[in-house]
Design an enzyme around this catalytic site. Structure first.
Site, PDB file in Angstrom:
ATOM      1  N   ARG A  39      11.419  -0.976  11.220  1.00 49.95           N
ATOM      2  CA  ARG A  39      10.298  -0.608  12.082  1.00 49.95           C
ATOM      3  C   ARG A  39      10.172  -1.582  13.258  1.00 49.95           C
ATOM      4  O   ARG A  39      10.347  -2.778  13.080  1.00 49.95           O
ATOM      5  CB  ARG A  39       8.987  -0.603  11.283  1.00 49.95           C
ATOM      6  CG  ARG A  39       8.682   0.745  10.666  1.00 49.95           C
ATOM      7  CD  ARG A  39       7.534   0.728   9.695  1.00 49.95           C
ATOM      8  NE  ARG A  39       6.313   0.055  10.127  1.00 49.95           N
ATOM      9  CZ  ARG A  39       5.197   0.004   9.411  1.00 49.95           C
ATOM     10  NH1 ARG A  39       5.157   0.621   8.227  1.00 49.95           N
ATOM     11  NH2 ARG A  39       4.120  -0.617   9.845  1.00 49.95           N
ATOM     12  N   ARG A  66       0.102  -8.728  13.726  1.00 51.04           N
ATOM     13  CA  ARG A  66      -0.546  -7.793  12.781  1.00 51.04           C
ATOM     14  C   ARG A  66      -1.366  -8.552  11.741  1.00 51.04           C
ATOM     15  O   ARG A  66      -2.444  -8.098  11.332  1.00 51.04           O
ATOM     16  CB  ARG A  66       0.515  -6.923  12.095  1.00 51.04           C
ATOM     17  CG  ARG A  66       1.107  -5.877  13.037  1.00 51.04           C
ATOM     18  CD  ARG A  66       2.415  -5.321  12.510  1.00 51.04           C
ATOM     19  NE  ARG A  66       2.284  -4.646  11.237  1.00 51.04           N
ATOM     20  CZ  ARG A  66       3.308  -4.457  10.397  1.00 51.04           C
ATOM     21  NH1 ARG A  66       4.516  -4.909  10.679  1.00 51.04           N
ATOM     22  NH2 ARG A  66       3.116  -3.816   9.267  1.00 51.04           N
ATOM     23  N   ARG A  93      -9.631   0.720   8.474  1.00 54.97           N
ATOM     24  CA  ARG A  93      -8.987  -0.553   8.767  1.00 54.97           C
ATOM     25  C   ARG A  93      -9.930  -1.497   9.499  1.00 54.97           C
ATOM     26  O   ARG A  93      -9.560  -2.568   9.931  1.00 54.97           O
ATOM     27  CB  ARG A  93      -7.741  -0.284   9.603  1.00 54.97           C
ATOM     28  CG  ARG A  93      -6.720  -1.376   9.562  1.00 54.97           C
ATOM     29  CD  ARG A  93      -5.555  -0.947  10.381  1.00 54.97           C
ATOM     30  NE  ARG A  93      -4.714  -0.060   9.644  1.00 54.97           N
ATOM     31  CZ  ARG A  93      -3.497  -0.366   9.213  1.00 54.97           C
ATOM     32  NH1 ARG A  93      -2.979  -1.529   9.457  1.00 54.97           N
ATOM     33  NH2 ARG A  93      -2.782   0.493   8.548  1.00 54.97           N
ATOM     34  N   LYS A 139       0.837  -1.214   0.000  1.00 55.41           N
ATOM     35  CA  LYS A 139       0.000   0.000   0.000  1.00 55.41           C
ATOM     36  C   LYS A 139       0.872   1.265   0.000  1.00 55.41           C
ATOM     37  O   LYS A 139       0.647   2.188  -0.777  1.00 55.41           O
ATOM     38  CB  LYS A 139      -0.922   0.019   1.245  1.00 55.41           C
ATOM     39  CG  LYS A 139      -1.800  -1.197   1.379  1.00 55.41           C
ATOM     40  CD  LYS A 139      -2.670  -1.144   2.608  1.00 55.41           C
ATOM     41  CE  LYS A 139      -1.937  -1.206   3.926  1.00 55.41           C
ATOM     42  NZ  LYS A 139      -1.233  -2.492   4.198  1.00 55.41           N
ATOM     43  N   ARG A 162      11.898  -5.154   5.229  1.00 55.48           N
ATOM     44  CA  ARG A 162      11.672  -3.721   4.938  1.00 55.48           C
ATOM     45  C   ARG A 162      12.640  -2.829   5.717  1.00 55.48           C
ATOM     46  O   ARG A 162      12.935  -3.059   6.876  1.00 55.48           O
ATOM     47  CB  ARG A 162      10.244  -3.328   5.295  1.00 55.48           C
ATOM     48  CG  ARG A 162       9.996  -1.826   5.149  1.00 55.48           C
ATOM     49  CD  ARG A 162       8.557  -1.478   5.149  1.00 55.48           C
ATOM     50  NE  ARG A 162       7.852  -1.985   6.303  1.00 55.48           N
ATOM     51  CZ  ARG A 162       6.524  -1.922   6.438  1.00 55.48           C
ATOM     52  NH1 ARG A 162       5.795  -1.398   5.477  1.00 55.48           N
ATOM     53  NH2 ARG A 162       5.943  -2.405   7.509  1.00 55.48           N
TER      54      ARG A 162
HETATM   55  P1  AP5 Z   1       4.844  -1.568   1.898  1.00 56.65           P
HETATM   56  O1  AP5 Z   1       4.470  -0.849   0.666  1.00 56.65           O
HETATM   57  O2  AP5 Z   1       5.562  -0.801   2.977  1.00 56.65           O
HETATM   58  O3  AP5 Z   1       3.588  -2.364   2.490  1.00 56.65           O
HETATM   59  P2  AP5 Z   1       2.297  -1.822   3.203  1.00 56.65           P
HETATM   60  O4  AP5 Z   1       1.140  -2.553   2.613  1.00 56.65           O
HETATM   61  O5  AP5 Z   1       2.260  -0.331   3.187  1.00 56.65           O
HETATM   62  O6  AP5 Z   1       2.591  -2.409   4.652  1.00 56.65           O
HETATM   63  P3  AP5 Z   1       2.537  -1.707   6.083  1.00 56.65           P
HETATM   64  O7  AP5 Z   1       3.294  -2.651   7.001  1.00 56.65           O
HETATM   65  O8  AP5 Z   1       3.031  -0.317   6.083  1.00 56.65           O
HETATM   66  O9  AP5 Z   1       1.051  -1.785   6.374  1.00 56.65           O
HETATM   67  P4  AP5 Z   1       0.376  -1.809   7.707  1.00 56.65           P
HETATM   68  O10 AP5 Z   1      -0.992  -1.619   7.277  1.00 56.65           O
HETATM   69  O11 AP5 Z   1       0.651  -2.971   8.583  1.00 56.65           O
HETATM   70  O12 AP5 Z   1       1.129  -0.645   8.519  1.00 56.65           O
HETATM   71  P5  AP5 Z   1       0.771   0.861   8.748  1.00 56.65           P
HETATM   72  O13 AP5 Z   1       2.023   1.616   8.701  1.00 56.65           O
HETATM   73  O14 AP5 Z   1      -0.371   1.292   7.914  1.00 56.65           O
HETATM   74  O15 AP5 Z   1       5.760  -2.825   1.481  1.00 56.65           O
HETATM   75  C1  AP5 Z   1       6.343  -3.655   2.454  1.00 56.65           C
HETATM   76  C2  AP5 Z   1       7.737  -4.086   1.979  1.00 56.65           C
HETATM   77  O16 AP5 Z   1       7.603  -4.887   0.827  1.00 56.65           O
HETATM   78  C3  AP5 Z   1       8.657  -2.926   1.583  1.00 56.65           C
HETATM   79  O17 AP5 Z   1       9.958  -3.234   1.974  1.00 56.65           O
HETATM   80  C4  AP5 Z   1       8.544  -2.874   0.054  1.00 56.65           C
HETATM   81  O18 AP5 Z   1       9.748  -2.391  -0.531  1.00 56.65           O
HETATM   82  C5  AP5 Z   1       8.283  -4.324  -0.294  1.00 56.65           C
HETATM   83  N1  AP5 Z   1       7.360  -4.488  -1.430  1.00 56.65           N
HETATM   84  C6  AP5 Z   1       6.202  -3.815  -1.659  1.00 56.65           C
HETATM   85  N2  AP5 Z   1       5.611  -4.252  -2.788  1.00 56.65           N
HETATM   86  C7  AP5 Z   1       6.414  -5.243  -3.263  1.00 56.65           C
HETATM   87  C8  AP5 Z   1       6.362  -6.083  -4.425  1.00 56.65           C
HETATM   88  N3  AP5 Z   1       5.316  -6.013  -5.298  1.00 56.65           N
HETATM   89  N4  AP5 Z   1       7.357  -6.983  -4.608  1.00 56.65           N
HETATM   90  C9  AP5 Z   1       8.401  -7.075  -3.712  1.00 56.65           C
HETATM   91  N5  AP5 Z   1       8.517  -6.283  -2.622  1.00 56.65           N
HETATM   92  C10 AP5 Z   1       7.535  -5.391  -2.402  1.00 56.65           C
HETATM   93  O19 AP5 Z   1       0.222   0.791  10.272  1.00 56.65           O
HETATM   94  C11 AP5 Z   1       1.094   0.528  11.345  1.00 56.65           C
HETATM   95  C12 AP5 Z   1       0.304   0.467  12.659  1.00 56.65           C
HETATM   96  O20 AP5 Z   1      -0.352   1.737  12.892  1.00 56.65           O
HETATM   97  C13 AP5 Z   1      -0.831  -0.561  12.712  1.00 56.65           C
HETATM   98  O21 AP5 Z   1      -0.365  -1.838  13.075  1.00 56.65           O
HETATM   99  C14 AP5 Z   1      -1.731   0.058  13.801  1.00 56.65           C
HETATM  100  O22 AP5 Z   1      -1.203  -0.143  15.089  1.00 56.65           O
HETATM  101  C15 AP5 Z   1      -1.634   1.541  13.488  1.00 56.65           C
HETATM  102  N6  AP5 Z   1      -2.679   1.990  12.546  1.00 56.65           N
HETATM  103  C16 AP5 Z   1      -2.490   2.428  11.272  1.00 56.65           C
HETATM  104  N7  AP5 Z   1      -3.671   2.739  10.697  1.00 56.65           N
HETATM  105  C17 AP5 Z   1      -4.625   2.506  11.634  1.00 56.65           C
HETATM  106  C18 AP5 Z   1      -6.043   2.609  11.635  1.00 56.65           C
HETATM  107  N8  AP5 Z   1      -6.724   3.029  10.559  1.00 56.65           N
HETATM  108  N9  AP5 Z   1      -6.711   2.274  12.768  1.00 56.65           N
HETATM  109  C19 AP5 Z   1      -6.055   1.854  13.865  1.00 56.65           C
HETATM  110  N10 AP5 Z   1      -4.704   1.707  13.924  1.00 56.65           N
HETATM  111  C20 AP5 Z   1      -4.003   2.034  12.816  1.00 56.65           C
END
Ligand code: AP5
Length: 216
Positions: A160, A171, A88, A13, A127
């Site tokens: 992270r 997660r 989410r 994402k 990552r």
């Molecule tokens: P990346 O693009 O970073 O993946 P992502 O889907 O963004 O994963 P996140 O871990 O950031 O999502 P998340 O939803 O768990 O975390 P968030 O920060 O939103 O890609 C991941 C890796 O893969 C990278 O190294 C990239 O280079 C590689 N990659 C990507 N695409 C690839 C491909 N096609 N091929 C190969 N490699 C690839 O949330 C963190 C925390 O915040 C949550 O756990 C929660 O505690 C809190 N939070 C956030 N939003 C909310 C909400 N709405 N409500 C409540 N709590 C929330």
């Protein structure tokens, strides 16, 4: 053009959202980045959020809903926004519908990035993030040119806290229990698109562009 991008942790994402924003001028609003900034700045909200994030749990709805409403109504999102990481759960999706209708916004696309569980762990555990600009790399799939150093701004790269394997497992469980039910909430809508995100980054990006092209 207002888009919701959702999918499991590690589906891509953030990677795809940043790229689409750079190519189209849409503002990418990443809930996780906003929360991490609040944690780094030790704001009252950040202090509250940290315990949930470090444990791989969701931050309470009231906190994130307030933050999103403030951001999407800000002037710099007037050309459209892409929401990454919000909503989410179904309660947040309902709150989003409500705030969009109150502010007279439409939701033009809801894109689900669908990726296999084994790939997710591999992507998350490899990552690397830039401390300064937040740009994401991967040890194997998109390594920085110089080890430990961001290609974009020269900032220091780090892993992270929630990308430790035990927290990743938590997660993914939270995703299955709380986020996956959003599929039923959105799947019947004309704006819904599902993308296979198991492919390489460029291919997934092309699929995303195809999914929204009649809207931009
Ligand atoms: P990346 O693009 O970073 O993946 P992502 O889907 O963004 O994963 P996140 O871990 O950031 O999502 P998340 O939803 O768990 O975390 P968030 O920060 O939103 O890609 C991941 C890796 O893969 C990278 O190294 C990239 O280079 C590689 N990659 C990507 N695409 C690839 C491909 N096609 N091929 C190969 N490699 C690839 O949330 C963190 C925390 O915040 C949550 O756990 C929660 O505690 C809190 N939070 C956030 N939003 C909310 C909400 N709405 N409500 C409540 N709590 C929330």
């Amino acid at each position: 053009m207002n888009i919701v991008l959702f999918g499991p942790p590690g589906a891509g994402k953030g990677t795809q959202g940043v790229r689409l924003a750079e190519q189209t001028g849409i503002v990418a609003i990443a809930m996780g980045d906003m929360l991490r900034a609040a944690v780094a700045n030790k704001t009252p909200l950040g202090v509250q959020a940290k315990q949930y994030m470090d444990a791989g749990k969701l931050v309470p709805d009231a906190v994130v809903i307030g933050m999103i409403e403030e951001t999407i109504t800000a002037k710099n999102a007037a050309k459209g926004f892409l929401l990454d990481g919000f909503p989410r759960n179904v309660a947040q999706a309902e709150a989003l519908d409500d705030m969009l209708s109150r502010h007279d916004f439409t939701l033009d696309r809801v894109v689900f990035l669908d990726a296999s569980a084994d790939l997710l762990v591999d992507r998350l555990s490899g990552r690397l993030m830039c401390k300064a600009c937040g740009f994401g790399f991967h040890r194997h799939y998109s390594p920085p040119r110089e080890a430990g150093c961001c290609d974009r701004c020269g900032g220091e790269l780090y892993q992270r806290a929630d990308d430790r394997e035990d927290v990743i497992v938590q997660r993914l469980e939270v995703y299955q229990q709380q986020t996956a039910p959003m599929l039923d909430f959105y799947a019947h809508r004309p704006a819904f698109r599902r993308i296979d995100a198991d492919a390489g980054m460029d291919e997934v990006y092309q699929r995303l562009v195809d999914a929204i092209k009649d809207k931009v």
